[in-house]
Design a protein around this motif. Structure first.
Motif: not given
Length: 307
Positions: A92-94, A124-129, A176-178, A183-185
């Motif tokens: 971290s941070p990822l 990579y951490a991944v955020l999907r919305i 904090e972990e991100l 940040i990529g998209y």
């Protein structure tokens, strides 16, 4: 059939072809943004100080990753739903990839899950919305069409999701972990079109990738494509109005040569309007049969290089 009637039909046919070619030529030559005359950037300004009221609920904890259900507040009193995946490799941070689906789908659709798993396995951490009016956020559903009876409702889906994505970055900045500096998209189809707007406006996205997307949305109006009304209507969701602002960040487009949903002409126009550094990769495929391993693999290589 007489020679005279044949000649008339041939003249009419050639006249029609010439008219179409002239329209295309005029469009390509004057395929420019309307941001100089319309303050489209200002439309997406918002009050960042409004509380996110975010929540995280653990869904799964394995030896390789953790999976959380996420909610947070966006503008216009909208609640956004998503999934945050955190790999247990790396420190971290990822670095984070925001991964967006296309029209009619949701954050858990198969091709998005495929991309999530690939990025996750590579640290990579991944955020999907969910898109506005999609997935858990679906309310009254109408026929999505920028030229039909529900064109304003359809346009609002895109513009609202741009706000939702900006708030997603606000959410990332609180974790904090991100790593909010990495940040990529990665957006697919409508997620790519919307992502071009979002990444043009929000320079917190360091590496934008759009797949199966294009620009010059007024072409959807066919014979009325060059009217002021058509151009003004799509102005706040026209990728050409925002793509130039992505530079100097590295911009990657992934497109299908035989795309029957997003015509290759529209993809080419968007790529032409983008500034360096940029790259486009064409696949010998249609919109819905682009090879997932290759199209996501090329995206992963881009992230490894620049993110």
């Amino acid at each position: 059939m007489t020679m005279k009637s044949f000649s008339k039909k041939r003249i009419y046919w050639f006249s029609g072809i010439i008219a179409i070619l002239l329209l295309l030529a005029f469009t390509i030559i004057y395929a420019s943004d309307t941001s100089a005359t319309l303050p489209v950037n200002e439309y997406y300004a918002y009050d960042k100080t409004i509380p996110l009221k975010d929540s995280l609920n653990l869904l799964k904890d394995t030896t390789d990753f953790k999976l959380y259900h996420v909610t947070y507040n966006s503008v216009h009193h909208k609640k956004v739903t998503g999934i945050l995946s955190l790999p247990k490799i790396g420190t971290s941070p990822l670095p984070v990839v925001i991964l967006m689906h296309g029209l009619g789908d949701n954050k858990n659709v198969d091709y998005v899950s495929y991309g999530n798993d690939l990025f996750l396995k590579n640290g990579y951490a991944v955020l999907r919305i969910d898109f506005s009016e999609h997935g858990e956020r679906k309310e009254d559903v109408y026929d999505f069409s920028l030229t039909g009876n529900y064109k304003h409702w359809s346009r609002d889906i895109i513009s609202q999701t741009v706000f939702d994505l900006r708030r997603a970055v606000d959410f990332i900045e609180t974790r904090e972990e991100l790593d909010a500096q990495r940040i990529g998209y990665y957006g697919i189809s409508l997620g790519g079109i919307t992502g071009t707007i979002f990444c043009g406006i929000d320079d917190r996205i360091k590496v934008p990738i759009v797949a199966l997307a294009g620009g010059q949305l007024n072409l959807l109006y066919e014979k009325e494509a060059l009217t002021k009304e058509a151009k003004n209507f799509v102005s706040i969701i026209e990728p050409l109005n925002f793509v130039k602002q992505i530079a100097p960040r590295p911009f990657l487009m992934l497109n299908a040569k035989n795309d029957e949903i997003v015509p290759p002409l529209m993809s080419s126009l968007l790529f032409k309007a983008a500034q360096e550094p940029k790259e486009i990769i064409w696949y010998d495929a249609k919109h819905r049969d682009a090879p997932l391993d290759i199209i996501f693999g090329d995206g992963l290589n881009w992230f490894k290089k620049y993110l």
